[in-house]
Design a protein around this motif. Structure first.
Motif, PDB file in Angstrom:
ATOM      1  N   ARG A   1       0.836  -1.210   0.000  1.00 55.93           N
ATOM      2  CA  ARG A   1       0.000   0.000   0.000  1.00 55.93           C
ATOM      3  C   ARG A   1       0.869   1.259   0.000  1.00 55.93           C
ATOM      4  O   ARG A   1       0.569   2.238  -0.695  1.00 55.93           O
ATOM      5  CB  ARG A   1      -0.948  -0.016   1.204  1.00 55.93           C
ATOM      6  CG  ARG A   1      -2.070  -1.038   1.076  1.00 55.93           C
ATOM      7  CD  ARG A   1      -3.135  -0.823   2.139  1.00 55.93           C
ATOM      8  NE  ARG A   1      -2.674  -1.234   3.456  1.00 55.93           N
ATOM      9  CZ  ARG A   1      -2.856  -2.445   3.980  1.00 55.93           C
ATOM     10  NH1 ARG A   1      -3.487  -3.381   3.281  1.00 55.93           N
ATOM     11  NH2 ARG A   1      -2.423  -2.734   5.187  1.00 55.93           N
ATOM     12  N   ALA A   2       1.951   1.223   0.757  1.00 59.31           N
ATOM     13  CA  ALA A   2       2.846   2.381   0.804  1.00 59.31           C
ATOM     14  C   ALA A   2       3.512   2.607  -0.560  1.00 59.31           C
ATOM     15  O   ALA A   2       3.608   3.748  -1.040  1.00 59.31           O
ATOM     16  CB  ALA A   2       3.908   2.165   1.884  1.00 59.31           C
TER      17      ALA A   2
ATOM     18  N   LEU B   1       3.129  11.187  -1.826  1.00 59.31           N
ATOM     19  CA  LEU B   1       4.351  10.846  -1.099  1.00 59.31           C
ATOM     20  C   LEU B   1       4.220  11.090   0.393  1.00 59.31           C
ATOM     21  O   LEU B   1       4.870  10.410   1.196  1.00 59.31           O
ATOM     22  CB  LEU B   1       5.516  11.643  -1.683  1.00 59.31           C
ATOM     23  CG  LEU B   1       5.780  11.354  -3.172  1.00 59.31           C
ATOM     24  CD1 LEU B   1       6.803  12.314  -3.730  1.00 59.31           C
ATOM     25  CD2 LEU B   1       6.244   9.918  -3.346  1.00 59.31           C
ATOM     26  N   ALA B   2       3.385  12.030   0.762  1.00 52.83           N
ATOM     27  CA  ALA B   2       3.172  12.265   2.193  1.00 52.83           C
ATOM     28  C   ALA B   2       2.516  11.037   2.832  1.00 52.83           C
ATOM     29  O   ALA B   2       2.909  10.590   3.917  1.00 52.83           O
ATOM     30  CB  ALA B   2       2.310  13.503   2.394  1.00 52.83           C
ATOM     31  N   ALA B   3       1.494  10.493   2.142  1.00 53.79           N
ATOM     32  CA  ALA B   3       0.845   9.280   2.658  1.00 53.79           C
ATOM     33  C   ALA B   3       1.820   8.111   2.676  1.00 53.79           C
ATOM     34  O   ALA B   3       1.843   7.322   3.634  1.00 53.79           O
ATOM     35  CB  ALA B   3      -0.369   8.938   1.793  1.00 53.79           C
TER      36      ALA B   3
ATOM     37  N   PHE C   1       5.225   4.163   5.609  1.00 50.80           N
ATOM     38  CA  PHE C   1       6.538   3.570   5.851  1.00 50.80           C
ATOM     39  C   PHE C   1       6.994   3.810   7.288  1.00 50.80           C
ATOM     40  O   PHE C   1       7.595   2.938   7.917  1.00 50.80           O
ATOM     41  CB  PHE C   1       7.571   4.139   4.872  1.00 50.80           C
ATOM     42  CG  PHE C   1       7.500   3.545   3.501  1.00 50.80           C
ATOM     43  CD1 PHE C   1       7.565   2.171   3.313  1.00 50.80           C
ATOM     44  CD2 PHE C   1       7.380   4.371   2.382  1.00 50.80           C
ATOM     45  CE1 PHE C   1       7.500   1.628   2.028  1.00 50.80           C
ATOM     46  CE2 PHE C   1       7.318   3.833   1.106  1.00 50.80           C
ATOM     47  CZ  PHE C   1       7.378   2.456   0.925  1.00 50.80           C
ATOM     48  N   ASP C   2       6.687   5.001   7.804  1.00 49.04           N
ATOM     49  CA  ASP C   2       7.038   5.291   9.197  1.00 49.04           C
ATOM     50  C   ASP C   2       6.313   4.344  10.148  1.00 49.04           C
ATOM     51  O   ASP C   2       6.889   3.850  11.127  1.00 49.04           O
ATOM     52  CB  ASP C   2       6.680   6.743   9.544  1.00 49.04           C
ATOM     53  CG  ASP C   2       7.796   7.720   9.161  1.00 49.04           C
ATOM     54  OD1 ASP C   2       8.967   7.282   9.134  1.00 49.04           O
ATOM     55  OD2 ASP C   2       7.489   8.895   8.877  1.00 49.04           O
TER      56      ASP C   2
ATOM     57  N   LEU D   1      12.382   7.708   4.354  1.00 49.57           N
ATOM     58  CA  LEU D   1      13.266   8.784   3.919  1.00 49.57           C
ATOM     59  C   LEU D   1      13.293   8.885   2.397  1.00 49.57           C
ATOM     60  O   LEU D   1      13.366   9.978   1.830  1.00 49.57           O
ATOM     61  CB  LEU D   1      14.677   8.543   4.452  1.00 49.57           C
ATOM     62  CG  LEU D   1      14.900   8.922   5.916  1.00 49.57           C
ATOM     63  CD1 LEU D   1      16.263   8.443   6.394  1.00 49.57           C
ATOM     64  CD2 LEU D   1      14.780  10.441   6.103  1.00 49.57           C
ATOM     65  N   GLN D   2      13.244   7.738   1.738  1.00 52.43           N
ATOM     66  CA  GLN D   2      13.223   7.745   0.269  1.00 52.43           C
ATOM     67  C   GLN D   2      11.988   8.474  -0.233  1.00 52.43           C
ATOM     68  O   GLN D   2      12.052   9.286  -1.168  1.00 52.43           O
ATOM     69  CB  GLN D   2      13.229   6.312  -0.252  1.00 52.43           C
ATOM     70  CG  GLN D   2      13.241   6.213  -1.767  1.00 52.43           C
ATOM     71  CD  GLN D   2      13.293   4.774  -2.238  1.00 52.43           C
ATOM     72  OE1 GLN D   2      13.750   3.899  -1.527  1.00 52.43           O
ATOM     73  NE2 GLN D   2      12.818   4.535  -3.440  1.00 52.43           N
ATOM     74  N   ALA D   3      10.816   8.166   0.388  1.00 55.54           N
ATOM     75  CA  ALA D   3       9.584   8.862  -0.009  1.00 55.54           C
ATOM     76  C   ALA D   3       9.675  10.353   0.307  1.00 55.54           C
ATOM     77  O   ALA D   3       9.200  11.201  -0.464  1.00 55.54           O
ATOM     78  CB  ALA D   3       8.387   8.235   0.700  1.00 55.54           C
ATOM     79  N   ALA D   4      10.290  10.687   1.438  1.00 53.57           N
ATOM     80  CA  ALA D   4      10.431  12.100   1.797  1.00 53.57           C
ATOM     81  C   ALA D   4      11.332  12.833   0.811  1.00 53.57           C
ATOM     82  O   ALA D   4      11.086  14.003   0.474  1.00 53.57           O
ATOM     83  CB  ALA D   4      10.992  12.219   3.214  1.00 53.57           C
TER      84      ALA D   4
END
Length: 452
Positions: A351-352, A361-363, A368-369, A378-381
Motif C-alpha cells: 500500500r505504501a 508521497l506524504a501518505a 513507511f514510518d 526517507l526515500q519517499a520524503a
C-alpha cells in the motif's frame, strides 16, 4: 507327497488328491502352479473358485474379487482375502481390521512375507499407516532377513511416516539389486526425491530407460515412464523432460511443481511464459511470483486464478500476490484495491509503494514510518522534497545536502551588521561548502538511489 496320486481310476483326476495338491501349492505360495493344476485337472469341488482367486492373489495377478466380493467386513479370514482380491489399488468398503490382522498373523511366516507387501500396499493407498505397521510387526517378529519385498514395504512405510532420509537410502540400496522388487524400489526412490525436492544423478534416467525396456507391457510400464520423466527433470534437463511429458500426461502436474521449485531461471523463462491450466495451483502461484520477480508481470498475471472478478472470494495469498504483480505493472489503483483489508507488513508495504506510484508521497512516508521502515520513509520524503524531514532524520551526505534546502530563518540583525565585503566573503565560503556537500552526496550515494 501332496502331489502324488492325482490320477484315479480310468485316468480321471482324483478330486481328493487334486484338492490336496492345490491346497499344498497355495500353502507354499505357488499361485501359478495351483492355477495351472486346476486348469489341467478340472474339479467340481465347491471351493474351486476360492482356490483360483487365492492363486491369482499369490501370483500377483489382477482380476475380479470372485467369491470374496463384499466380504471384507466379515469376522473371518475371508476379510483378509477379500481385501487382497480387490482389483483396485486401495480398498473399497469398510474392512474388518481386527479379522484381517488376526488372520494375517495366523499365516505361516513365508506367506506373511509373500502377501504382506501386497496387503500393505492396499492400506498404504488409504493412508492407513497404523495398519501397515501392524502388518510389518507381524512379519518382523520372526528372525532373519524378511526379503526384498518386505524391505521395500518398510522403506515405503518410513516415507509415509516422515522418515524420508533413511528410507531414501534403503530404496536406493534396493534399487541396485535385481528383479521386480529392484524396479519398484527405483520408482519409489525417484518419488522420494520428488517429495524431498532433491536432485538426481542424470544417469538415473538412463537406468530407468533400461528397466522400461524390460517391463514393456507389464503393470510397471506406466510407473516407469512417469518416473523416468521426473528423473530427467530432477537431473536438471527440463527441456528434455517437457519434451517427454507429452507422452506421459500423468507426470505433467508433478513436472510443473518441480519446475516451480527447482527449475533454473532459464528453465522457467523457457517453459512458463505461457500458462498451463493443468498445473497445480501451488505451482502456478510460485511460477507467477518468479516471473514477476524477473520483471515480467504480464505473463505472471496469467498464471494466477481469475481473482479480479470477485476479489472478496479470493484467498489472502492470491490477493497479495496479485497486488505485487499489479504494482510491478504500475497499476497502483489495482494494488490498493487488492491489498485493501489485508493485514501484515507485506500488505502494508504494498500500500505504501502504491501511494508512492500515485504521487501521494506524504501518505507513503506515513505508511513507511508506521512500518518502522525508516529507509523507505526517507526515500519517499526525498521524492516529496520534504527536506526538513530528511535533514532531521537522515545521516551523512543526505543530511548535509537536505540541510541546504531546508527552510531556515535568517538572522536579520547579523546580516545588517555585516558589510558588503563580509557578506560577499560569507556567500563565497557557503557556496564552496555547498559544492563540497553535493560532491560528497554524488560520490557516496549509490547510483540507483540517485536515480529515484
Amino acid at each position: 507327497p501332496a502331489t502324488f496320486g492325482l490320477m484315479g481310476e480310468f485316468d480321471q483326476p482324483d478330486p481328493i488328491a487334486v484338492k490336496r495338491a492345490v491346497q499344498f501349492y497355495l500353502y507354499l505360495g505357488f499361485g501359478a502352479e495351483a492355477a495351472q493344476l486346476l486348469k489341467q485337472m478340472p474339479t467340481d469341488d465347491p471351493d474351486k473358485d476360492i482356490w483360483q482367486t487365492m492363486a491369482r492373489i499369490l501370483d500377483s495377478r489382477d482380476g475380479e474379487a470372485g467369491p470374496f466380493q463384499s466380504m471384507q467386513s466379515c469376522d473371518t479370514a475371508a476379510a483378509l482375502w477379500a481385501v487382497l482380491a480387490q482389483p483396485e489399488k486401495g480398498i473399497s468398503g469398510k474392512p474388518h481390521l481386527a479379522a484381517i490382522l488376526r488372520s494375517f498373523s495366523g499365516l505361516p511366516l513365508h506367506l506373511r512375507r509373500h502377501i504382506g507387501p501386497i496387503l500393505s500396499e492396499k492400506f498404504m493407498a488409504q493412508g492407513d499407516t497404523a495398519t501397515v505397521r501392524a502388518i510389518r510387526d507381524a512379519i518382523l517378529r520372526a528372525p532373519g532377513d524378511p526379503g526384498p519385498d518386505v524391505r521395500l514395504m518398510m522403506a515405503e512405510l518410513a516415507v509415509a511416516s516422515g522418515d524420508a532420509e533413511s528410507a531414501s537410502k534403503d530404496l536406493h540400496a534396493l534399487s541396485q539389486e535385481t528383479g521386480p522388487t529392484a524396479t519398484k524400489a527405483l520408482v519409489s526412490y525417484i518419488d522420494t526425491l520428488v517429495k524431498e525436492r532433491k536432485s538426481a544423478d542424470p544417469k538415473m534416467a538412463t537406468t530407468l530407460a533400461a528397466h522400461l525396456l524390460e517391463n514393456r507391457g507389464t503393470a510397471l510400464e506406466a510407473e516407469l515412464q512417469r518416473a523416468r520423466v521426473l528423473a530427467i527433470a530432477l537431473g536438471g534437463d527440463f527441456d528434455a523432460a517437457f519434451t517427454e511429458v507429452a507422452q506421459v500426461p500423468e507426470a505433467q502436474a508433478t513436472l510443473w511443481e518441480l519446475l516451480a521449485d527447482l527449475g533454473s531461471d532459464d528453465a522457467v523463462l523457457t517453459h512458463a511464459i505461457a500458462p498451463d491450466p493443468k498445473a497445480p495451483l501451488a505451482a502456478r502461484r510460485i511460477l507467477a511470483k518468479r516471473l514477476n520477480t524477473f520483471g515480467l508481470p504480464d505473463p505472471a498475471l496469467k498464471w494466477l486464478p481469475d481473482i479480479f472478478a470477485d476479489v472478496a472470494a479470493a484467498s489472502d495469498d492470491d490477493r497479495l500476490l496479485a497486488a505485487e504483480i499489479a504494482l510491478r505493472r504500475h497499476d497502483a489503483q489495482t494494488t490498493l484495491r487488492l491489498a485493501a483489508g489485508l493485514s501484515g507488513a507485506e500488505a502494508a508495504t504494498l500500500r505504501a509503494k502504491a501511494q508512492t506510484q500515485l504521487g501521494d508521497l506524504a501518505a507513503a512516508t506515513g505508511l513507511f514510518d508506521a512500518l518502522g521502515d525508516s529507509a523507505s520513509a526517507l526515500q519517499a520524503a526525498r521524492k516529496a522534497q520534504e527536506w526538513q524531514t530528511v535533514s532531521e532524520n537522515a545521516e551523512g551526505a543526505w543530511q548535509d545536502a537536505a540541510a541546504l534546502l531546508a527552510p531556515t530563518t535568517p538572522d536579520i540583525a547579523d546580516a545588517e551588521a555585516e558589510g558588503p565585503l563580509a557578506r560577499t566573503k560569507r556567500l563565497l565560503e557557503r557556496s564552496a561548502a555547498d559544492r563540497a556537500t553535493l560532491a560528497s552526496l554524488l560520490q557516496d550515494v549509490p547510483t540507483e538511489v540517485r536515480a529515484e
